[in-house]
Design a protein around this motif. Structure first.
Motif, mmCIF file in Angstrom:
data_model
loop_
_atom_site.group_PDB
_atom_site.id
_atom_site.type_symbol
_atom_site.label_atom_id
_atom_site.label_comp_id
_atom_site.label_asym_id
_atom_site.label_seq_id
_atom_site.Cartn_x
_atom_site.Cartn_y
_atom_site.Cartn_z
ATOM 1 N N ALA A 1 12.960 25.508 22.135
ATOM 2 C CA ALA A 1 11.542 25.179 21.927
ATOM 3 C C ALA A 1 11.277 24.272 20.729
ATOM 4 N N HIS A 2 12.354 23.878 20.009
ATOM 5 C CA HIS A 2 12.118 22.946 18.891
ATOM 6 C C HIS A 2 13.335 22.072 18.618
ATOM 7 N N THR A 3 13.231 20.831 19.030
ATOM 8 C CA THR A 3 14.269 19.842 18.722
ATOM 9 C C THR A 3 13.593 18.585 18.169
ATOM 10 N N HIS A 4 14.397 17.715 17.581
ATOM 11 C CA HIS A 4 13.962 16.349 17.240
ATOM 12 C C HIS A 4 15.102 15.463 17.740
ATOM 13 N N LEU A 5 15.121 15.194 19.048
ATOM 14 C CA LEU A 5 16.265 14.461 19.624
ATOM 15 C C LEU A 5 16.450 13.080 19.006
ATOM 16 N N VAL B 1 6.017 26.492 14.277
ATOM 17 C CA VAL B 1 7.465 26.366 14.072
ATOM 18 C C VAL B 1 7.864 26.788 12.656
ATOM 19 N N HIS B 2 8.849 27.641 12.595
ATOM 20 C CA HIS B 2 9.514 28.159 11.381
ATOM 21 C C HIS B 2 8.909 29.476 10.895
ATOM 22 N N GLY B 3 7.745 29.456 10.228
ATOM 23 C CA GLY B 3 7.118 30.718 9.784
ATOM 24 C C GLY B 3 7.949 31.530 8.805
ATOM 25 N N THR C 1 16.557 24.937 17.866
ATOM 26 C CA THR C 1 17.677 24.595 16.977
ATOM 27 C C THR C 1 17.232 23.701 15.831
ATOM 28 N N ASP C 2 16.078 22.994 16.007
ATOM 29 C CA ASP C 2 15.707 21.918 15.109
ATOM 30 C C ASP C 2 16.653 20.735 15.341
ATOM 31 N N SER C 3 16.648 19.753 14.443
ATOM 32 C CA SER C 3 17.390 18.509 14.730
ATOM 33 C C SER C 3 18.816 18.561 14.212
ATOM 34 N N VAL D 1 3.269 22.688 15.545
ATOM 35 C CA VAL D 1 3.094 22.347 14.130
ATOM 36 C C VAL D 1 4.147 23.088 13.308
ATOM 37 N N HIS D 2 4.726 22.390 12.326
ATOM 38 C CA HIS D 2 5.621 23.060 11.376
ATOM 39 C C HIS D 2 4.740 23.839 10.400
ATOM 40 N N LEU D 3 5.004 25.124 10.253
ATOM 41 C CA LEU D 3 4.116 25.932 9.398
ATOM 42 C C LEU D 3 4.891 27.020 8.662
HETATM 43 ZN ZN ZN Z 1 11.143 20.331 13.052
#
Ligand code: ZN
Length: 399
Positions: A56-60, A259-261, A310-312, A202-204
């Motif tokens: 649910a969270h990548t930056h390809l 995202v993150h929290g 996973t994030d980028s 949103v990154h939060l």
């Molecule tokens: Zn990110």
């Protein structure tokens, strides 16, 4: 019709079935269970059969940065190196950088992933995702701490329209409270509400520096914003936690991926649970960028929906979501294995608006399944799936 028998079938929406059978017709799941033996049953042997995973969270588009931004003790230290490696973005990407996107998609698919929530400034991931048959939402990320309005939204509308389609939807993502003005946040929220894709990311609550900026208007993030010329003198710190800040302006809803929290309190998580938002946890990236490990057990205790990313590749060594849930198990030994696996499949699919198509082996859904080879007899298959699975152990099952 085809049918597959496996030592374990993990439908996700019900407990694992020993020696289960899944039948499929026209690319969709027909039935799941012990199954009357149909004519053409294929015995997959000692494998766990489950739906493909949802990252649910990548930056390809950052995949070319793999191995170029080392782990850092502090978030702003990691960001500074990331900026230095990336250079000033001018909206173009080299063929090497574009090639890295396709490579990362191939690796994610080999590791059992069938859909992603991808954050992108360039939208360059849309074409390679479509070509690889990777489903998902691309969140067009916009930012600017001193943006006084949402003019950038109109200026980029055409870009989103041309990237959207054929299994890849394009929506919007304001980057984070420390990088995006309230005016831009509001304009994005309005466009997401009015547009055809109602999902926002949103990154939060990622770093302590973000919390300090919002509480007091001080700290390393203020220094960063001043350094890059983005600070604005009329900005007043909201003097609250990140969730309260966005919530009081109506910027978070049930279709928001938070995202993150990592830094969120029990009260903030309870508020997200009440709203119906989804927290996307990326524990390996959190450790890499120096913000500490996320409070996984607190996430689940709060009742908030938890998805996994996973994030980028600028902050994690691979896009293998099985490695991410192995880390979650290490951090949260008391959370039921079934909950963590549900996070990496069904919760992620629902958060991306794909809950009716992917994320569980449910009649009517797409038969995008994976078979994970078992080392022999396994009694607790869910726990096994959290033990770390390599791509060599995974076979796609696409009837
Ligand atoms: Zn990110």
């Amino acid at each position: 019709m085809k049918a597959f028998r496996a030592a374990w079938v993990c439908p996700i929406d019900q407990p694992p079935i020993k020696d289960g059978v899944v039948s499929v017709a026209g690319g969709k799941i027909l039935s799941v269970g012990m199954g009357a033996s149909p004519d053409r049953i294929r015995d997959l042997g000692p494998v766990a059969l489950l739906p493909g995973l949802v990252n649910a969270h990548t930056h390809l588009e950052l995949s070319w940065m793999r191995g170029r931004v080392p782990p850092a003790p502090k978030f702003t230290d990691w960001v500074k190196v990331m900026f230095a490696v990336r250079g000033r973005p001018d909206g173009t990407m080299s063929s090497e950088q574009i090639g890295a996107i396709a490579g990362a998609i191939g690796e994610a698919k080999d590791a059992g992933t069938v859909a992603v929530g991808d954050i992108s400034n360039s939208l360059m991931s849309a074409q390679p995702m479509r070509e690889a048959g990777l489903r998902g939402v691309i969140f067009h990320e916009l930012l600017g701490f001193n943006e006084r309005d949402g003019a950038v939204l109109d200026a980029t509308r055409e870009m989103r329209a041309s990237a959207s389609g054929a299994g890849v939807r394009v929506s919007l993502a304001p980057h984070a409270p420390y990088s995006t003005s309230l005016e831009l946040f509001r304009a994005i929220r309005k466009m997401v509400n009015d547009g055809e894709c109602p999902i926002m990311s949103v990154h939060l609550g990622e770093s302590p520096e973000e919390v300090e900026l919002l509480e007091n208007g001080t700290g390393p993030w203020r220094g960063m914003l001043e350094m890059i010329g983005a600070w604005r003198e009329d900005w007043q710190a909201p003097a609250c936690d990140p969730v309260s800040y966005l919530d009081r302006h109506g910027l978070i809803d049930a279709n928001t991926l938070v995202v993150h929290g990592v830094q969120l309190s029990g009260a903030a998580l309870a508020r997200l649970a009440a709203i119906g938002a989804t927290v996307v946890t990326c524990p390996r990236s959190n450790q890499w960028v120096g913000v500490g490990y996320p409070p996984i057990e607190r996430f689940y205790e709060s009742g908030v929906k938890v998805a996994v990313g996973t994030d980028s590749l600028a902050s994690v060594q691979d896009l293998n979501l099985f490695s991410e849930i192995k880390t979650m198990r290490y951090l949260a030994p008391n959370v039921p294995a079934s909950s963590i696996i549900e996070s990496a499949t069904l919760i992620g699919a629902r958060a991306l608006g794909l809950g009716n198509e992917l994320g569980s082996l449910t009649p009517g859904k797409q038969a995008k399944m994976i078979a994970v080879r078992l080392p022999g007899r396994v009694d607790d298959v869910e726990e096994f799936l959290l033990s770390g699975i390599d791509p060599e152990q995974i076979e796609p099952v696409n009837p």
